[in-house]
Design an enzyme around this catalytic site. Sequence first.
Site, PDB file in Angstrom:
ATOM      1  N   GLY A  81       0.811  -1.216   0.000  1.00  0.00           N
ATOM      2  CA  GLY A  81       0.000   0.000   0.000  1.00  0.00           C
ATOM      3  C   GLY A  81       0.842   1.263   0.000  1.00  0.00           C
ATOM      4  O   GLY A  81       2.062   1.231  -0.221  1.00  0.00           O
ATOM      5  N   GLN A  82       0.161   2.385   0.284  1.00  0.00           N
ATOM      6  CA  GLN A  82       0.814   3.690   0.215  1.00  0.00           C
ATOM      7  C   GLN A  82       2.019   3.761   1.168  1.00  0.00           C
ATOM      8  O   GLN A  82       3.104   4.190   0.782  1.00  0.00           O
ATOM      9  CB  GLN A  82      -0.198   4.800   0.568  1.00  0.00           C
ATOM     10  CG  GLN A  82       0.366   6.196   0.335  1.00  0.00           C
ATOM     11  CD  GLN A  82      -0.466   7.290   0.991  1.00  0.00           C
ATOM     12  OE1 GLN A  82      -1.392   7.029   1.759  1.00  0.00           O
ATOM     13  NE2 GLN A  82      -0.136   8.530   0.683  1.00  0.00           N
ATOM     14  N   ARG A 130      -2.388  -9.204  -1.935  1.00  0.00           N
ATOM     15  CA  ARG A 130      -2.212  -9.213  -3.394  1.00  0.00           C
ATOM     16  C   ARG A 130      -0.719  -9.075  -3.702  1.00  0.00           C
ATOM     17  O   ARG A 130       0.012  -8.403  -2.982  1.00  0.00           O
ATOM     18  CB  ARG A 130      -3.018  -8.082  -4.043  1.00  0.00           C
ATOM     19  CG  ARG A 130      -2.642  -6.719  -3.529  1.00  0.00           C
ATOM     20  CD  ARG A 130      -3.583  -5.614  -3.989  1.00  0.00           C
ATOM     21  NE  ARG A 130      -3.364  -4.415  -3.192  1.00  0.00           N
ATOM     22  CZ  ARG A 130      -2.628  -3.370  -3.562  1.00  0.00           C
ATOM     23  NH1 ARG A 130      -2.053  -3.351  -4.736  1.00  0.00           N
ATOM     24  NH2 ARG A 130      -2.493  -2.320  -2.778  1.00  0.00           N
ATOM     25  N   ASN A 166      -2.973 -13.565   3.737  1.00  0.00           N
ATOM     26  CA  ASN A 166      -4.151 -12.853   4.255  1.00  0.00           C
ATOM     27  C   ASN A 166      -3.970 -12.770   5.773  1.00  0.00           C
ATOM     28  O   ASN A 166      -3.896 -13.803   6.439  1.00  0.00           O
ATOM     29  CB  ASN A 166      -5.411 -13.644   3.892  1.00  0.00           C
ATOM     30  CG  ASN A 166      -6.670 -12.964   4.405  1.00  0.00           C
ATOM     31  OD1 ASN A 166      -6.603 -11.992   5.167  1.00  0.00           O
ATOM     32  ND2 ASN A 166      -7.812 -13.479   3.987  1.00  0.00           N
ATOM     33  N   TYR A 210     -13.879   3.120  10.867  1.00  0.00           N
ATOM     34  CA  TYR A 210     -12.410   3.116  10.859  1.00  0.00           C
ATOM     35  C   TYR A 210     -11.876   3.666  12.181  1.00  0.00           C
ATOM     36  O   TYR A 210     -11.031   3.052  12.837  1.00  0.00           O
ATOM     37  CB  TYR A 210     -11.937   3.959   9.678  1.00  0.00           C
ATOM     38  CG  TYR A 210     -10.447   4.155   9.566  1.00  0.00           C
ATOM     39  CD1 TYR A 210      -9.605   3.110   9.217  1.00  0.00           C
ATOM     40  CD2 TYR A 210      -9.892   5.423   9.751  1.00  0.00           C
ATOM     41  CE1 TYR A 210      -8.236   3.315   9.079  1.00  0.00           C
ATOM     42  CE2 TYR A 210      -8.525   5.634   9.609  1.00  0.00           C
ATOM     43  CZ  TYR A 210      -7.708   4.580   9.275  1.00  0.00           C
ATOM     44  OH  TYR A 210      -6.352   4.789   9.137  1.00  0.00           O
ATOM     45  N   LYS A 238      -9.808   1.786  15.119  1.00  0.00           N
ATOM     46  CA  LYS A 238      -8.466   2.241  15.517  1.00  0.00           C
ATOM     47  C   LYS A 238      -8.411   2.501  17.033  1.00  0.00           C
ATOM     48  O   LYS A 238      -7.416   2.178  17.684  1.00  0.00           O
ATOM     49  CB  LYS A 238      -8.064   3.494  14.745  1.00  0.00           C
ATOM     50  CG  LYS A 238      -7.720   3.243  13.286  1.00  0.00           C
ATOM     51  CD  LYS A 238      -6.459   2.412  13.127  1.00  0.00           C
ATOM     52  CE  LYS A 238      -6.024   2.276  11.683  1.00  0.00           C
ATOM     53  NZ  LYS A 238      -4.915   1.333  11.497  1.00  0.00           N
TER      54      LYS A 238
HETATM   55  P1  NAD Z   1      -3.268   1.070   1.928  1.00  0.00           P
HETATM   56  O1  NAD Z   1      -4.724   0.825   1.786  1.00  0.00           O
HETATM   57  O2  NAD Z   1      -2.563   1.886   0.905  1.00  0.00           O
HETATM   58  O3  NAD Z   1      -2.498  -0.335   2.050  1.00  0.00           O
HETATM   59  C1  NAD Z   1      -2.987  -1.404   2.821  1.00  0.00           C
HETATM   60  C2  NAD Z   1      -2.449  -2.705   2.234  1.00  0.00           C
HETATM   61  O4  NAD Z   1      -3.013  -3.780   2.982  1.00  0.00           O
HETATM   62  C3  NAD Z   1      -2.832  -2.929   0.771  1.00  0.00           C
HETATM   63  O5  NAD Z   1      -1.680  -3.177  -0.010  1.00  0.00           O
HETATM   64  C4  NAD Z   1      -3.767  -4.137   0.807  1.00  0.00           C
HETATM   65  O6  NAD Z   1      -3.658  -4.981  -0.329  1.00  0.00           O
HETATM   66  C5  NAD Z   1      -3.298  -4.839   2.060  1.00  0.00           C
HETATM   67  N1  NAD Z   1      -4.348  -5.709   2.626  1.00  0.00           N
HETATM   68  C6  NAD Z   1      -5.689  -5.497   2.640  1.00  0.00           C
HETATM   69  N2  NAD Z   1      -6.316  -6.531   3.207  1.00  0.00           N
HETATM   70  C7  NAD Z   1      -5.356  -7.426   3.580  1.00  0.00           C
HETATM   71  C8  NAD Z   1      -5.389  -8.684   4.205  1.00  0.00           C
HETATM   72  N3  NAD Z   1      -6.544  -9.259   4.572  1.00  0.00           N
HETATM   73  N4  NAD Z   1      -4.206  -9.308   4.447  1.00  0.00           N
HETATM   74  C9  NAD Z   1      -3.032  -8.752   4.070  1.00  0.00           C
HETATM   75  N5  NAD Z   1      -2.948  -7.553   3.442  1.00  0.00           N
HETATM   76  C10 NAD Z   1      -4.097  -6.896   3.213  1.00  0.00           C
HETATM   77  O7  NAD Z   1      -3.041   1.680   3.388  1.00  0.00           O
HETATM   78  P2  NAD Z   1      -1.865   2.658   3.877  1.00  0.00           P
HETATM   79  O8  NAD Z   1      -2.273   4.032   3.558  1.00  0.00           O
HETATM   80  O9  NAD Z   1      -0.554   2.151   3.431  1.00  0.00           O
HETATM   81  O10 NAD Z   1      -2.036   2.494   5.460  1.00  0.00           O
HETATM   82  C11 NAD Z   1      -1.253   1.586   6.224  1.00  0.00           C
HETATM   83  C12 NAD Z   1      -1.677   1.704   7.683  1.00  0.00           C
HETATM   84  O11 NAD Z   1      -1.500   3.063   8.116  1.00  0.00           O
HETATM   85  C13 NAD Z   1      -3.144   1.359   7.956  1.00  0.00           C
HETATM   86  O12 NAD Z   1      -3.247   0.755   9.226  1.00  0.00           O
HETATM   87  C14 NAD Z   1      -3.809   2.696   8.007  1.00  0.00           C
HETATM   88  O13 NAD Z   1      -4.968   2.665   8.795  1.00  0.00           O
HETATM   89  C15 NAD Z   1      -2.729   3.547   8.643  1.00  0.00           C
HETATM   90  N6  NAD Z   1      -2.895   4.984   8.359  1.00  0.00           N
HETATM   91  C16 NAD Z   1      -2.713   5.455   7.089  1.00  0.00           C
HETATM   92  C17 NAD Z   1      -2.879   6.809   6.824  1.00  0.00           C
HETATM   93  C18 NAD Z   1      -2.674   7.383   5.439  1.00  0.00           C
HETATM   94  O14 NAD Z   1      -2.897   8.592   5.237  1.00  0.00           O
HETATM   95  N7  NAD Z   1      -2.229   6.604   4.474  1.00  0.00           N
HETATM   96  C19 NAD Z   1      -3.252   7.685   7.866  1.00  0.00           C
HETATM   97  C20 NAD Z   1      -3.465   7.151   9.140  1.00  0.00           C
HETATM   98  C21 NAD Z   1      -3.260   5.803   9.385  1.00  0.00           C
END
Ligand code: NAD
Length: 321
Positions: A18-19, A43, A58, A148, A152
């Site tokens: 992810g991001q 994925r 998963n 969400y 959290k």
């Molecule tokens: P994202 O959605 O970009 O990435 C999440 C990843 O988790 C994806 O690659 C997805 O394929 C994978 N995923 C989904 N279901 C899954 C499963 N069952 N098993 C394994 N992998 C699985 O999220 P992100 O932005 O990279 O965020 C990462 C963490 O940081 C999360 O906990 C999010 O809540 C937290 N967060 C992010 C932000 C933000 O602005 N990006 C802000 C606050 C908190």
Amino acid sequence: MSIFAAMKDRVIIIGANGQIGTELALALRGKFGYENVITSDIRAPKTLAENEVFETINVLDKEALSALFDKYQPTQIYLLAAMLSATGEQYPQKAWDLNMNGLLNVLDLSLQHKINRVFWPSSIAVFGPHSPKTDTPQFCTMDPNSIYGISKLAGERLCEYYHEKFGLDVRSVRYPGIISWKTEPGGGTTDYAVHIFFEALKNGTYESFLSENTALPMLYMEDAIRGTLALMDTPADQLTIRSSYNLAGISFTPKMIAEEIKKILPNFTITYAAHDPRQAIADSWPASIDDSSARKDWGWTPKFDLTEMTADMLQNLKNKS
Ligand code: NAD
């Protein structure tokens, strides 16, 4: 020196595609070496370099996760798999299931497998309409009203519980909206602040789904990664918060970011969508965050302000295209 300190760290990142995971993996590989960073996700990544170690997993499949821990014998786990705020509102049960049971699986297996340190991010979404809106303190009324945010907040309580009751060294920050250019964001309420840069360069215009004066706390990815690594490197006895640390970077509104972009791209225009469900989520969140505990306990300071971040985003996106 303990045998653990002498042992080289090996980490597993769960939800690594992810991001945040994409960039955290780069940083951790730089620190521990490719062979000691195992990325995993539900994925497969679009591309995989020869020396990158990836496993499809998963996080809800506890047996498979346990086998993964057995296979690689990690010392640190970074759990990033989650369903984010905007997507979560469309699938509340799934969001709860992934965000809670994913975390429980990781906490439980981390105890069983004697993992040294666990990182799990919380979010500013833990705050709600009755939380103070500006300079939101570490401890205050918390009444999140998105699934969400609810997940959290419950997750934070679980992390503290596992630390207090079982001695698990789990660490966490409440990330604000993360702004980055390498990987697109995954369905959050702050995603506009990333999309705006892509659209500014591509089309010269952007329709914001948040209203012009909606201020939200944000953080540039480089700062987010640096902060995450700093927290994970801090000696355990310096940490006073085991739920999740407030973390602040830059607070701004869509109007403010549009004005910064115009300084570099003078023809850029912004419009505002009349109704978007993400506005209600944003309205329940803080406008700015007090992160004095993180500053005091582990020396947190963000480096990027709005002007520097805007210039860096536009330059990197231009180079990428
Ligand atoms: P994202 O959605 O970009 O990435 C999440 C990843 O988790 C994806 O690659 C997805 O394929 C994978 N995923 C989904 N279901 C899954 C499963 N069952 N098993 C394994 N992998 C699985 O999220 P992100 O932005 O990279 O965020 C990462 C963490 O940081 C999360 O906990 C999010 O809540 C937290 N967060 C992010 C932000 C933000 O602005 N990006 C802000 C606050 C908190």
